[in-house]
Design a protein around this motif. Structure first.
Motif, PDB file in Angstrom:
ATOM      1  N   TYR A 246       0.872  -1.177   0.000  1.00 44.92           N
ATOM      2  CA  TYR A 246       0.000   0.000   0.000  1.00 44.92           C
ATOM      3  C   TYR A 246       0.910   1.228   0.000  1.00 44.92           C
ATOM      4  CZ  TYR A 246      -3.172  -3.684   1.520  1.00 44.92           C
ATOM      5  OH  TYR A 246      -3.885  -4.860   1.596  1.00 44.92           O
ATOM      6  N   THR A 247       0.940   1.907  -1.104  1.00 38.30           N
ATOM      7  CA  THR A 247       1.883   3.022  -1.248  1.00 38.30           C
ATOM      8  C   THR A 247       1.342   4.069  -2.203  1.00 38.30           C
ATOM      9  OG1 THR A 247       4.152   3.627  -1.871  1.00 38.30           O
ATOM     10  CG2 THR A 247       3.112   1.878  -3.153  1.00 38.30           C
ATOM     11  N   ASP A 248       1.796   5.299  -2.014  1.00 35.82           N
ATOM     12  CA  ASP A 248       1.499   6.387  -2.957  1.00 35.82           C
ATOM     13  C   ASP A 248       2.747   6.768  -3.743  1.00 35.82           C
ATOM     14  OD1 ASP A 248      -1.154   6.517  -2.141  1.00 35.82           O
ATOM     15  OD2 ASP A 248      -0.758   8.047  -0.604  1.00 35.82           O
ATOM     16  N   ASP A 249       3.783   5.971  -3.585  1.00 33.96           N
ATOM     17  CA  ASP A 249       5.049   6.260  -4.267  1.00 33.96           C
ATOM     18  C   ASP A 249       5.507   5.027  -5.038  1.00 33.96           C
ATOM     19  OD1 ASP A 249       7.436   7.237  -5.155  1.00 33.96           O
ATOM     20  OD2 ASP A 249       8.404   7.296  -3.180  1.00 33.96           O
ATOM     21  N   TYR A 269      -1.501  -1.322  -4.125  1.00 27.00           N
ATOM     22  CA  TYR A 269      -2.701  -0.528  -3.893  1.00 27.00           C
ATOM     23  C   TYR A 269      -2.303   0.872  -3.432  1.00 27.00           C
ATOM     24  CZ  TYR A 269      -5.458  -4.876  -3.775  1.00 27.00           C
ATOM     25  OH  TYR A 269      -6.060  -6.063  -4.086  1.00 27.00           O
ATOM     26  N   PRO A 270      -3.153   1.873  -3.673  1.00 32.25           N
ATOM     27  CA  PRO A 270      -2.913   3.183  -3.050  1.00 32.25           C
ATOM     28  C   PRO A 270      -2.938   3.056  -1.527  1.00 32.25           C
ATOM     29  CG  PRO A 270      -4.551   3.360  -4.794  1.00 32.25           C
ATOM     30  CD  PRO A 270      -4.325   1.898  -4.572  1.00 32.25           C
ATOM     31  N   LYS A 271      -2.208   3.924  -0.869  1.00 31.34           N
ATOM     32  CA  LYS A 271      -2.066   3.830   0.591  1.00 31.34           C
ATOM     33  C   LYS A 271      -3.414   3.944   1.309  1.00 31.34           C
ATOM     34  CE  LYS A 271       0.045   7.195   2.743  1.00 31.34           C
ATOM     35  NZ  LYS A 271       1.122   8.118   3.169  1.00 31.34           N
ATOM     36  N   LYS A 272      -4.330   4.711   0.732  1.00 30.98           N
ATOM     37  CA  LYS A 272      -5.619   4.938   1.396  1.00 30.98           C
ATOM     38  C   LYS A 272      -6.440   3.651   1.539  1.00 30.98           C
ATOM     39  CE  LYS A 272      -7.994   6.200  -2.911  1.00 30.98           C
ATOM     40  NZ  LYS A 272      -8.725   7.274  -3.625  1.00 30.98           N
ATOM     41  N   TYR A 273      -6.130   2.626   0.724  1.00 30.43           N
ATOM     42  CA  TYR A 273      -6.883   1.375   0.783  1.00 30.43           C
ATOM     43  C   TYR A 273      -6.519   0.538   2.010  1.00 30.43           C
ATOM     44  CZ  TYR A 273      -8.718   1.886  -3.974  1.00 30.43           C
ATOM     45  OH  TYR A 273      -9.386   2.321  -5.081  1.00 30.43           O
TER      46      TYR A 273
END
Length: 284
Positions: A246-249, A269-273
């Motif tokens: 889970y990361t945005d980078d 996955y995006p971090k928000k998940y």
């Protein structure tokens, strides 16, 4: 301008026509007097502006577009003794990326003058109107600074190439190691929030002290490069069947390294998940 190769004369002739045409200039005549000679005349008195605004940019672009690759390959072969076709191709590609400004963080090129400027300055110093010159003589005797800078760029590219080869060997070693291991977890969830936090299938955090216990010491001893003990070493030792990050980078070096080692086992996955999936699991 006199050229040894009539193909060079033809290319630069077409380049001058394209430049003057694009700028809608009608006070410059470009002639290919014979197969090896291109001449430029003008009816304006502002000759210096023509030299700086038309002649120098066209010749500079011609050198970079049609001559540079061959010179780079000659340097790679004759100064650094690379003969394998694939190796030469890769080093050339890295060199071109550096020259085009796509690797600006390399410390060895931080203060190097851009090659367009080096060529343009050499031409400006050389061209005293009217002038008739051999193009090959100009390349040989007036572009020493440019040639020296190409050698420096190739040297830097070779260093980067060797580092990349070491990295690929390192990754392949980790890949082989984890493929031979029995998975210690079916799933592993990794939250990337500046640091990397590990969670098991129930989304219970695996603390660092516990992660260290999973590390197979043989993994540390066999690797020629330093292996990160907080992320890579435990992850490869655990060798889970599935990894969820889970990361945005996505461009993170560690994320890319994990992808390179585990391939299809990894889902991003995006971090928000992370929190929503964690709550769903806890409810179940």
């Amino acid at each position: 301008m006199h050229f040894q190769e009539n193909t060079d004369a033809k290319k630069i002739y077409k380049s001058f026509l394209a430049k003057t045409g694009a700028l809608s200039i009608d006070y410059i005549d470009v002639l290919q007097e014979n197969e090896n000679v291109v001449s430029i005349t003008t009816t304006t008195e502002d000759v210096q502006n023509i030299v700086q605004g038309i002649v120098i940019p066209v010749i500079t672009e011609f050198i970079i577009r049609y001559k540079e690759d061959q010179w780079l390959l000659t340097i790679i072969e004759e100064l650094f003794y690379f003969t394998d076709i694939e190796e030469k191709k890769q080093i050339l590609e890295i060199t071109k990326m550096i020259l085009d400004g796509n690797m600006p963080d390399l410390p060895s090129i931080q203060n190097v003058t851009p090659r367009k400027q080096v060529i343009a300055e050499a031409l400006l110093d050389f061209m005293k109107v009217p002038i008739s010159f051999s193009f090959e003589s100009f390349l040989k005797f007036r572009l020493r600074t440019y040639n020296d800078s190409l050698i420096q760029f190739v040297e830097t590219a070779i260093d980067e190439y060797k580092l990349e080869q070491e990295y690929q060997t390192f990754i392949q070693g980790l890949r082989d190691f984890q493929e031979k291991r029995e998975p210690l977890f079916d799933q592993l969830h990794i939250l990337h929030d500046e640091q990397f936090f590990f969670f098991n299938e129930e989304f219970t955090e695996i603390k660092r002290e516990e992660l260290l216990k999973y590390i197979d010491r043989r993994l540390i001893l066999r690797q020629p490069m330093y292996i990160d003990s907080s992320v890579l070493a435990p992850l490869v030792s655990i060798s889970p069947k599935s990894i969820y990050i889970y990361t945005d980078d996505m461009d993170s070096g560690m994320v890319q390294t994990i992808l390179n080692i585990f391939f299809e086992k990894v889902t991003i996955y995006p971090k928000k998940y992370f929190e929503s999936y964690r709550l769903q699991t806890k409810k179940i």
